[in-house]
Design an enzyme around this catalytic site. Structure first.
Site, PDB file in Angstrom:
ATOM      1  N   ARG A 210      46.537  16.573  79.522  1.00  0.00           N
ATOM      2  CA  ARG A 210      45.883  17.843  79.867  1.00  0.00           C
ATOM      3  C   ARG A 210      44.710  18.041  78.910  1.00  0.00           C
ATOM      4  NH1 ARG A 210      49.921  21.255  82.839  1.00  0.00           N
ATOM      5  NH2 ARG A 210      51.097  19.608  83.882  1.00  0.00           N
ATOM      6  N   ARG A 218      51.344  25.849  71.473  1.00  0.00           N
ATOM      7  CA  ARG A 218      52.176  25.351  72.562  1.00  0.00           C
ATOM      8  C   ARG A 218      51.503  24.306  73.446  1.00  0.00           C
ATOM      9  NH1 ARG A 218      53.429  30.079  76.666  1.00  0.00           N
ATOM     10  NH2 ARG A 218      54.096  31.274  74.876  1.00  0.00           N
ATOM     11  N   HIS A 219      50.249  23.975  73.153  1.00  0.00           N
ATOM     12  CA  HIS A 219      49.534  23.006  73.987  1.00  0.00           C
ATOM     13  C   HIS A 219      49.203  21.723  73.251  1.00  0.00           C
ATOM     14  CE1 HIS A 219      48.684  26.700  76.350  1.00  0.00           C
ATOM     15  NE2 HIS A 219      48.858  25.858  77.340  1.00  0.00           N
ATOM     16  N   GLU A 362      57.737  29.461  77.776  1.00  0.00           N
ATOM     17  CA  GLU A 362      57.974  28.689  79.006  1.00  0.00           C
ATOM     18  C   GLU A 362      58.209  27.230  78.636  1.00  0.00           C
ATOM     19  OE1 GLU A 362      54.481  28.376  81.633  1.00  0.00           O
ATOM     20  OE2 GLU A 362      55.213  26.337  81.970  1.00  0.00           O
ATOM     21  N   SER A 365      58.229  24.483  84.507  1.00  0.00           N
ATOM     22  CA  SER A 365      57.826  25.028  85.797  1.00  0.00           C
ATOM     23  C   SER A 365      58.520  24.227  86.867  1.00  0.00           C
ATOM     24  CB  SER A 365      56.320  24.890  86.020  1.00  0.00           C
ATOM     25  OG  SER A 365      55.630  25.781  85.218  1.00  0.00           O
ATOM     26  N   ARG A 413      57.926  21.124  73.740  1.00  0.00           N
ATOM     27  CA  ARG A 413      58.211  22.573  73.681  1.00  0.00           C
ATOM     28  C   ARG A 413      59.705  22.806  73.518  1.00  0.00           C
ATOM     29  NH1 ARG A 413      54.503  25.981  77.926  1.00  0.00           N
ATOM     30  NH2 ARG A 413      52.493  25.112  77.253  1.00  0.00           N
TER      31      ARG A 413
END
Ligand code: AMO
Length: 439
Positions: A210, A218-219, A362, A365, A413
């Site tokens: 990404r 968190r990324h 989160e 997903s 995560r």
């Protein structure tokens, strides 16, 4: 007399089984102290550390790999309650460090700048806390494989060089593929769906990419995606049930196999409730506003809303997990199946997409996917995507794709939240972030 090499290698974890016996240890010189007449060496191997003591030893630089032969003696103050009294001539350097390590491994957890730890990751990873986090992740992935296999899932391996983005958005890494435009895969989404047509139940453990421009805790730009997809479902509820049971199996595995790592890091393994609470997104937004006076930005939950919703469920139900369901169409990718209205028609606004929050963030997903060809084409058009670029995916929906759905867990995560690690970068051996391509 027995030569040192006729002794099998003993690991530091097992010293207590050898009280009074001679052992041969191999590992790294974790710490050292020379008091003139007596030398202390702390040897670190894959299982832990052992205090060793001897005399007339010239201690090499820290992190040298060493072999120690000596006798195990009970010693209250030594780690694990035993130390090794080194034989005369029983200290051997296998490979000497040629310079002092840039971070002091036994101490680094207290006083080193986190960026420095990442700069010297090739050696800072040897620290007990650093490696504990990665070992927990390795066991977590192992448990993920084991559980899914037992449930009839087949492991797949899909391309990471792709012709189109699966998740939309601007965070695609572009690649020149012999003059053609290609991308690094954002997720195995489209391929795992195709593979449901082959094996019905599939999973993949692989890095995805990404191009996140922003630096957050968190990324990552490359992360390990734990992907699951299954066919012949009734709704997304079936998918959430699979994830719930999977997480229970993973946590049980960690309780049995990683107790020492959790203790070292002062972290606790969560209980997965028999039924993880499930709340529709719109209700979740309302709850956070009403209870905490937090105005939620955007169409999803913002990070603060995720934190507050988790707090609410931890306090009111004891669950550290909560599924947020029925995402609006505007907050979901094109492949997400519409929800059904009460009269059985398809909703224009809501989907069967869900997220799973754990300890305030989160981690997943997922959802039910569109499985009808015409509906998929209409969705691709409605999202302003190029139907031709997606033909290698959409064509399969002419061939009886069953109702299906799945989810993906971000391994870093989950690991970070399990262990109380503040930034996902420390839950990956060699993180790629906005400014970091090495080591
Ligand atoms: P999504 O894009 O939400 O969904 O990603 C799924 C999970 O992956 C993790 N994650 C990340 N972890 C670290 N760094 C990032 N930049 C990052 N982006 C996402 C999160 C997130 O919940 N195809 C869908 C999944 C599915 O529906 O099966 C997808 O990729 O934990």
């Amino acid at each position: 007399m027995t030569s040192p090499h006729s002794l099998p290698r003993t690991f530091t974890r097992d010293l207590h089984q050898h009280d009074g016996e001679r052992v041969r240890l191999q590992g790294f010189l974790h710490a050292r102290r020379d008091l003139g007449g007596v030398q202390f060496a702390v040897l670190r191997d894959v299982t832990g550390i052992a205090q060793c003591v001897g005399s007339a030893i010239t201690l090499p630089l820290p992190e040298s790999s060493i072999e120690i032969t000596g006798t195990v003696k009970a010693h209250k103050k030594a780690p694990g309650g035993f130390e090794v009294q080194i034989d005369e001539g029983g200290f051997k350097v296998l490979s000497a460090s040629t310079e002092a390590p840039p971070v002091e491994i036994p101490k680094m957890e207290w006083n080193v700048n986190p960026e420095t730890m990442l700069d010297y990751r090739y050696v800072s990873l040897r620290g007990l806390r650093e490696r504990a986090a990665l070992r927990v992740q390795s066991e977590l992935v192992y448990a993920f494989h084991t559980y899914l296999r037992a449930q009839g899932f087949t492991e797949i391996s899909t391309p990471k060089i792709v012709s189109a983005g699966a998740e939309g958005g601007a965070n695609l890494f572009k690649l020149d593929y012999f003059g053609e435009q290609a991308y690094l895969a954002q997720s195995p989404q489209l391929y795992k769906q195709i593979m449901v047509g082959v094996f019905e139940r599939v999973y993949e453990v692989a890095p995805v990419y990404r191009a996140e421009e922003h630096a957050t805790s968190r990324h990552l730009n490359e992360y390990l995606s734990l992907d699951v997809e299954l066919g012949f479902i009734d709704s997304e509820e079936d998918v959430m049930n699979v994830e719930q049971e999977l997480l229970r199996a993973v946590m049980e595995h960690l309780k049995v196999n990683c107790a020492a790592e959790f203790e070292l890091l002062g972290a606790t393994i969560p209980d997965v409730p028999a039924q993880i609470p499930r709340i529709p997104l719109l209700e979740a937004r309302q709850l956070v506003t009403d209870k905490y006076q937090h105005q939620v930005g955007g169409k999803d939950l913002d990070p603060e809303a995720e934190r507050l919703l988790s707090q609410h469920y931890a306090e009111t139900t004891g669950s550290e997990f909560v599924f947020v369901t029925k995402y609006p169409r505007a907050a979901r990718p094109f492949y997400t199946h519409a929800d059904h209205n009460a009269d059985g028609t398809l909703s224009d606004t809501l989907t069967r997409g869900f997220d799973l929050l754990f300890r305030g963030i989160e981690i997943t997903s997922g959802g039910q996917r569109i499985h009808e060809y015409q509906m998929l084409l209409a969705s691709i058009t409605a999202y302003n995507m190029n139907p031709e670029a997606l033909a290698g995916y959409s064509e399969v929906f002419k061939f009886g794709m069953p109702p299906h759905g799945g989810f993906a867990i971000g391994a870093e995560r989950l690991t970070a939240k399990l262990l109380g690690i503040a930034n996902v970068r420390y839950a990956r051996a060699f993180p790629r972030d906005r400014h970091r391509l090495t080591p």
